[in-house]
Design an enzyme around this catalytic site. Structure first.
Site, PDB file in Angstrom:
ATOM      1  N   GLU A 134      36.298 -51.660 -34.299  1.00 25.52           N
ATOM      2  CA  GLU A 134      36.535 -51.722 -32.856  1.00 25.52           C
ATOM      3  C   GLU A 134      36.819 -50.335 -32.287  1.00 25.52           C
ATOM      4  O   GLU A 134      37.678 -49.601 -32.790  1.00 25.52           O
ATOM      5  CB  GLU A 134      37.725 -52.637 -32.550  1.00 25.52           C
ATOM      6  N   CYS A 145      38.383 -57.702 -32.246  1.00 25.98           N
ATOM      7  CA  CYS A 145      39.812 -57.797 -32.582  1.00 25.98           C
ATOM      8  C   CYS A 145      40.382 -59.183 -32.254  1.00 25.98           C
ATOM      9  O   CYS A 145      39.872 -60.185 -32.717  1.00 25.98           O
ATOM     10  CB  CYS A 145      40.552 -56.670 -31.870  1.00 25.98           C
ATOM     11  N   LYS A 191      35.247 -56.467 -24.293  1.00 23.04           N
ATOM     12  CA  LYS A 191      36.363 -57.303 -24.747  1.00 23.04           C
ATOM     13  C   LYS A 191      36.972 -58.071 -23.582  1.00 23.04           C
ATOM     14  O   LYS A 191      37.344 -57.496 -22.560  1.00 23.04           O
ATOM     15  CB  LYS A 191      37.412 -56.422 -25.422  1.00 23.04           C
TER      16      LYS A 191
END
Length: 318
Positions: free
Chosen positions: A46, A171, A137
């Site tokens: 990430e 994540c 994200k």
């Protein structure tokens, strides 16, 4: 090479922290190394380009209007990846040259949101060197919200890669049941979970997602130690004064469709981790459980996904 198997590489590396150009050069090196091992897919952690915002927890990141935090944020934005300006062109060209698909975690500075805010994005580049999706994200975690912006559903997409269907999340998005389910419903059977680093993130959820989805799961993390901070980092003395010796210890790993380890979490070491995946194992495990097939009830529960790319501007009449 058989369509039924896939050679994958997990690139567990540290960034050249907050240095976009140098980190992209390091990404290219790992791709070349993976090509020597005939990898067909390589995955990076990430936000590895240009790195995770560790300074937030080390310099009082939540303190209002603090000069050190604002200056580090500006440095971060200057080193973020702008896809529209061609920052990933070299990686795309290398992917095409080596016939290798890539999942790359970046800090993105997108022009379609004005070009001043950044997002933790997961980019999929196919083996022809074409960017097929950019997933921003959905929900930055805790202090990440002080520097990253929330994304949208545009990148919740899967991609065919030989016999496999691959998708990915960033994540703690991997803990969100509905984004996971949206990928399962699109036929995902190879799940990519990217992390900033640390086995406390990967050691449990990797096997859990594999068992829930009856898919392969690649968890890929970065590493970061106190020695990895470049001397050119703004306010380095303050960062190092509060930093532990190890900020991200890796933990990259692979689980099979039965939820058992193919590669247990690899700690600290930098480099590529290789594995060959056999597609038939997916069919074997889907025999008794398929979350969107024979073991689903769409007449009872369904998921709605908005994949519109969000913007504050809708120009009409151009």
């Amino acid at each position: 090479m058989s369509k039924n198997t896939l050679n994958v590489a997990l690139a567990q590396i540290s960034p050249v922290w907050l240095n976009k150009e140098a980190t992209l050069a390091k990404v290219a090196v790992q791709m070349e190394e993976a090509a020597k091992e005939r990898a067909e897919l390589i995955v990076f952690g990430e936000g590895v380009v240009p790195g995770y915002p560790f300074w937030l927890a080390l310099t009082g990141g939540a303190e209002w209007n603090k000069d050190v935090v604002k200056e580090l944020h500006a440095h971060y934005v200057r080193n973020a990846v702008c896809i529209e300006e061609g920052d990933l062109d070299g990686i795309c060209e290398l992917a095409a040259k080596r016939k290798m698909a890539v999942y790359l975690g970046i800090i993105e500075r997108p022009l379609d949101r004005g070009g001043h805010s950044v997002y933790a994005s997961l980019v999929y580049i196919d083996a022809n060197g074409k960017i097929q999706s950019v997933h921003r994200k959905l929900q930055p975690t805790y202090d990440e919200r002080l520097t990253w912006s929330p994304g949208d559903g545009h990148g919740l997409r899967t991609h065919r890669l030989k016999d496999f269907t691959v998708g990915g999340l960033n994540c703690w998005e991997n803990w969100m049941p509905l984004p996971r389910a949206s990928l399962y419903a699109q036929g995902e059977n190879l799940h990519v979970a990217v992390w900033p680093g640390s086995d406390h993130n990967t050691k449990d959820i990797t096997r859990f997602i594999a068992r829930e989805s009856r898919s392969y799961v690649l968890s890929v993390s970065a590493t970061m130690t106190k020695d990895d901070f470049p001397e050119s980092t703004p306010h380095l003395d303050e960062i190092l004064r509060n930093a532990p010796d190890v900020l991200a210890n890796g933990g990259s790993c692979i689980a099979g469709p039965d939820g058992e380890w193919l590669v247990e979490p690899v700690m600290i070491d930098e480099g590529n981790i290789y594995q060959t995946l056999d597609f038939d194992r997916i069919y074997e495990e889907r025999q008794n459980f398929d979350p969107v097939g024979h073991y689903s009830r769409p007449d009872v529960t369904k998921l709605i996904v908005n994949r519109e790319r969000q913007s504050t501007l809708n120009l009409e009449g151009d």
